[in-house]
Design a protein around this motif. Structure first.
Motif, PDB file in Angstrom:
ATOM      1  N   ARG A 236       0.840  -1.201   0.000  1.00 28.93           N
ATOM      2  CA  ARG A 236       0.000   0.000   0.000  1.00 28.93           C
ATOM      3  C   ARG A 236       0.873   1.249   0.000  1.00 28.93           C
ATOM      4  O   ARG A 236       0.616   2.212  -0.724  1.00 28.93           O
TER       5      ARG A 236
ATOM      6  N   LYS B 126       2.576   1.647  -3.377  1.00 32.14           N
ATOM      7  CA  LYS B 126       1.636   2.143  -4.384  1.00 32.14           C
ATOM      8  C   LYS B 126       1.415   3.639  -4.219  1.00 32.14           C
ATOM      9  O   LYS B 126       1.417   4.393  -5.194  1.00 32.14           O
ATOM     10  N   SER B 127       1.247   4.088  -2.974  1.00 25.97           N
ATOM     11  CA  SER B 127       1.005   5.513  -2.728  1.00 25.97           C
ATOM     12  C   SER B 127       2.221   6.360  -3.087  1.00 25.97           C
ATOM     13  O   SER B 127       2.080   7.523  -3.455  1.00 25.97           O
TER      14      SER B 127
ATOM     15  N   LYS C 212       4.385   5.426  -5.471  1.00 32.03           N
ATOM     16  CA  LYS C 212       4.731   5.084  -6.856  1.00 32.03           C
ATOM     17  C   LYS C 212       6.083   4.376  -6.969  1.00 32.03           C
ATOM     18  O   LYS C 212       6.906   4.694  -7.831  1.00 32.03           O
TER      19      LYS C 212
ATOM     20  N   PHE D 150      -7.615   2.582  -3.028  1.00 32.70           N
ATOM     21  CA  PHE D 150      -6.830   3.424  -3.946  1.00 32.70           C
ATOM     22  C   PHE D 150      -7.519   3.516  -5.279  1.00 32.70           C
ATOM     23  O   PHE D 150      -8.163   2.588  -5.727  1.00 32.70           O
TER      24      PHE D 150
END
Length: 199
Positions: free
Chosen positions: A146, A149-150, A152, A199
């Protein structure tokens, strides 16, 4: 008598409204814990987030692999998992931690790769699999994904491990009766939530 060796600290997040009150409660807890006659070894962790990233170097690569293949650490090492499975995952944890503002010691990677050599050690996630208990999938793999992903950060090895362990978790949940699949299931089973939700 067993003597505990533990660290306590505050995990900083936006939900803590009164940091001083939280610090006071932590100090009270530390005093209570050290009152024990067996003199527990208790230390204050002043950077819990950094400690968590350090633990994830081991847990995301070693703990997960052993659970996936049902082999202890030494057997995994003898089969050659260090370079082609564990190290690439560890390097991704380093990248995500760095993007999150935490620099991990470079020597930690090799230390975590070698720490269980010769011990035939069974990590906690493998213990859970063998006992038919749900594994800490979201804590150990989903949470760093997570964050990646946040921020990148590309983490293909960690994502593959997550996907494979999600299958293991599914098998465990079905055996526990949490998930029912098949012609007798009635309604169609909903897939478990994964790290991507929200997301």
């Amino acid at each position: 008598m067993t003597i505990d060796s533990v660290q306590f600290g505050l995990f900083e997040n936006n939900t803590v409204k009164d940091k001083q009150a939280a610090e006071d409660r932590l100090q009270q807890w530390l005093k209570l814990y050290t009152l024990s006659k067996d003199k527990n070894a208790v230390t204050l962790d002043t950077n819990v987030r950094l400690t968590r990233w350090k633990k994830l170097v081991y847990n995301s690569a070693v703990n997960t692999t052993t659970a996936l293949v049902d082999l202890d650490c030494t057997r995994c090492a003898l089969a050659g998992y260090k370079e082609n499975i564990a190290r690439p995952i560890m390097k991704e944890i380093y990248k995500v931690a760095d993007a999150d503002g935490y620099i991990l010691p470079p020597e930690l990677e090799q230390k975590m790769l070698d720490i269980s050599d010769g011990l035939f050690y069974t990590p906690s996630m493998l213990v859970d699999v063998r006992l038919g208990r749900m594994i800490e999938l979201e804590t150990i793999v989903g949470n760093p994904l997570r964050i990646a992903k946040s921020l990148k950060v590309d983490t293909p090895h960690l994502e593959m491990m997550y996907g494979l362990l999600k299958l293991v978790q599914f098998r465990i949940q079905e055996k526990m009766g949490i998930i029912t699949v098949g012609k007798d299931a009635g309604e169609k089973a909903a897939p478990p939530e994964d790290y991507g939700s929200g997301f």
